[in-house]
Design an enzyme around this catalytic site. Structure first.
Site, short mmCIF file in Angstrom:
data_model
loop_
_atom_site.label_atom_id
_atom_site.label_comp_id
_atom_site.label_asym_id
_atom_site.label_seq_id
_atom_site.Cartn_x
_atom_site.Cartn_y
_atom_site.Cartn_z
N ASP A 339 73.13 -47.10 121.32
CA ASP A 339 73.18 -48.32 120.51
C ASP A 339 73.63 -47.89 119.11
O ASP A 339 73.44 -46.72 118.73
CB ASP A 339 71.79 -48.96 120.48
CG ASP A 339 71.73 -50.12 119.51
OD1 ASP A 339 72.59 -51.01 119.61
OD2 ASP A 339 70.83 -50.13 118.65
N ASP A 532 66.86 -48.45 120.05
CA ASP A 532 65.58 -48.65 119.37
C ASP A 532 65.16 -50.11 119.28
O ASP A 532 64.01 -50.40 118.99
CB ASP A 532 65.65 -48.09 117.94
CG ASP A 532 66.45 -49.00 117.01
OD1 ASP A 532 67.46 -49.54 117.47
OD2 ASP A 532 66.04 -49.16 115.85
N ASP A 536 67.40 -53.64 123.30
CA ASP A 536 67.81 -52.43 124.02
C ASP A 536 66.96 -52.16 125.25
O ASP A 536 67.32 -51.32 126.08
CB ASP A 536 67.73 -51.20 123.09
CG ASP A 536 68.74 -51.26 121.96
OD1 ASP A 536 69.81 -51.86 122.17
OD2 ASP A 536 68.44 -50.74 120.89
#
Length: 637
Positions: A339, A532, A536
């Protein structure tokens, strides 16, 4: 050493002293000519029997108890049969030595396991014993479980922060080493968040609890520690299944070795000479030696110990691994998906550029900050913070959000629109497309375009180096997924050095892309997703290995992840991979070494080339070497 280990050491020393006395007696007197049932012969037997019972009574009891439960074939059974058999055929010294050396190996194993447990046990020490809660103007000491969210707790210098919360009074420095592995102190002041498990080093803090103990950082970490041994690696499970089949096979092989060749030779001699069967190097003796060396404890002990040591070693670097299976999978990883925000970048936005039309930069920033003053969005907060830094004070009226577009407000009597490019298009305000890295916030005043502000997210220190190391160490393919604009994603991807990126993805789009990458990964390798945020969690769960960033990350992400980087440092990722690879390498070394040496000695024993002393090395010696090798997993740098 624990009390139990000290007792075992005392038993070993006592049994060894008695055994030594018997060994001296055996070589002082001519026991062979005196006869086994003479006074010296009986004394000789009694001494070795005493040594045997002192050191081996618990092994005999375990073997008997397991047989009664139907669990016949285990190492206790093998050691009991081999040692008792040696005593019966008159090899008293070897029978006693087998049991003494086996217990030495067991003690060594116990000490090694205890040492590896201590590194994880250090994490358990983060559990706070009490909390100072402020109620009705008085401070009382209570269990952390009794404190509710919203209550005020007081953390004095030297005390451990018992619950997660926000500092409402005071400032101090926190020691987070037990959680993150970082030695540097973290400064906190009013308005800062603190997490449970840290140690307050100096100032007095008043903290408003944000969540109950059951949901706190400490509780989550302790749950990870407690469950880490339950998730076994495929190699561990294979060794367990292998031992269940292997042990009865070698028992029946030893039985066949003891009976069939001896019976054939004795029959050829007309059943008049039993020396080939029961002699000093007869088939029964060989079978007993065969049993000693065949004990699978070197494998059964060293494989889980290696993984346990690796998990403990990782915890010292602030890397929490939920089980050996995830460590094994991480060792095979060749595709790493990241991410962007909060993982490769800091997730803290700042104003990087102001382009004003018909007014000064400060005027444009002041108008935008005023219009956004009622918003809690990180981008809005970054403009407000920059306005305060420059001393700009502009008030807004009638502020309201336009969902998906931006905000509208009245600033100094003027109608102001602040938002994205689509907002300008919707309001028919002419504006050129701005293709720059970062998030572009456009502004219009009284229907006329007034300029734009670029909000950028900074790259995390060490992120490019971490990705480069992953490529160097395991030839990893790196991919970045983000919901941000393509221009911003392209800039971050270039700076971080990822192989490919995909921008403007919604949460379900991230999961779909992970699924696509999963199908395209090299055969036999694994895919890792690192993130995080709340959105996600689905991608973390879909990957072979999900890695969450930081103890302060989203609860959903940490719950879905298999590994947690407690220090929120992307540079810990290559460390986690390195520890996993080294641990897996140590496991394979132990398997090949133990099986190779045991098979060789078993063959040599069967044909009468080696004796029981070599068999003892094949069992205890191999186990000790394998344990020493396994302990290296605790000290991987």
């Amino acid at each position: 050493m624990s009390r139990k280990q000290k007792k075992m050491l005392a038993r070993i020393i006592t049994a060894a002293a008695i055994w030594a006395a018997g060994f001296v007696l055996e070589h002082v007197f001519d026991l062979e000519s005196a006869g086994r049932f003479s006074l010296p012969g009986l004394a000789h037997l009694a001494i070795f029997a005493a040594a045997y019972l002192v050191i081996g009574w618990d092994i005999l009891w375990k073997a008997i108890r397991n047989i009664a439960r139907g669990q016949v074939f285990d190492e206790n059974f093998l050691m009991a049969i081999a040692s008792i058999g040696a005593m019966v055929i008159g090899e008293y010294d070897e029978g006693g030595a087998v049991m003494i050396l086996y217990q030495v190996g067991e003690l060594f194993q116990s000490v090694a396991v205890g040492k590896s447990r201590r590194s994880i046990a250090e994490m358990v020490d983060i559990n706070p014993e009490y909390a100072n809660v402020e109620r009705d103007g008085a401070i009382s000491e209570v269990s952390p479980e009794e404190v509710s969210a919203g209550e005020i707790i007081v953390v004095r210098p030297g005390e451990r922060v018992p619950l997660d919360g926000t500092v409402i009074s005071g400032s101090s420095e926190l020691n987070t080493a037990a959680l993150t592995g970082e030695s540097a102190l973290r400064s906190v002041a009013e308005g800062d968040d603190v997490i449970s498990g840290c140690i307050n080093t100096n100032g007095l803090l008043k903290v408003r609890v944000s969540r109950p103990y059951s949901d706190s950082t400490v509780a989550r970490i302790l749950e990870l520690v407690e469950n880490s041994t339950e998730n076994k690696a495929k190699t561990e499970n294979f060794i367990t299944r292998f031992a269940r089949v292997y042990t009865p096979v070698v028992v029946f092989a030893a039985l066949a070795l003891a009976i069939i060749p001896g019976l054939i030779v004795t029959a050829m001699n007309g059943f008049t000479d039993f020396s080939e069967w029961l002699g000093e190097n007869g088939w029964v003796y060989r079978a007993l030696s065969f049993l000693v060396v065949s004990c699978p404890c070197a494998l059964v002990i060293s494989v889980p110990l290696s993984y346990f040591g690796g998990i403990g070693g990782a915890s010292r670097h602030g890397i929490m691994i939920k089980g050996a299976n995830f460590m094994e999978e991480l060792a095979k990883a060749q595709t790493f998906v990241f991410d962007k925000t909060g993982t490769l970048t800091k997730g803290s936005f700042a104003v990087s550029r102001i382009v004003a039309v018909g007014m000064s930069s400060d005027e444009l920033l002041g108008i935008c900050a005023a219009a956004e003053s009622y918003s809690t969005h990180p981008i809005a907060q970054s403009m407000i913070a920059e306005g305060k830094k420059r001393g700009l004070a502009v008030c807004a009226e009638n502020a309201g959000e336009i969902a998906g577009y931006g905000v509208k407000a009245t600033v100094n009597g003027a109608a102001v629109l602040v938002g994205n490019f689509r907002l300008m298009e919707r309001e028919n305000i002419r504006v050129s497309s701005v293709n720059v890295p970062g998030t572009v916030v456009h502004c219009a005043v009284n229907g006329k375009y007034a300029g734009y502000i670029v909000i950028s997210d900074e790259m995390k220190p060490g992120a490019p180096q971490a990705l480069a190391e992953l490529k160097k160490s395991c030839g990893a393919k790196t991919v970045m997924l983000t919901g941000d604009r393509k221009a911003a994603a392209e800039a971050v991807a270039g700076e971080a050095g990822v192989d490919e990126y995909h921008a403007e993805l919604l949460p379900d789009g991230k999961v779909a892309k992970v699924e696509e990458l999963y199908k395209a990964k090299p055969e036999g390798s694994t895919l890792v997703f690192v993130g995080d945020g709340m959105n996600d969690a689905p991608a973390l769960a879909r990957a072979d290995v999900g890695i969450a960033m930081g103890a302060m990350g989203s609860d959903a992400a940490i719950e879905a992840a298999d590994i947690v980087l407690m220090n929120d440092n992307i540079e810990s990722l290559p460390t986690a991979v390195r520890i996993s690879k080294k641990t897996h390498s140590i496991v394979m070394q132990n398997i090949v070494f133990a099986i190779g040496v045991k098979v060789l000695i078993m063959l040599l024993t069967a044909v009468g080339i080696t004796n029981m002393w070599v068999a003892v090395f094949g069992d205890v010696g191999v186990a000790v070497i394998a344990i020493l090798n396994a302990m290296r997993s605790m000290r991987i740098k």
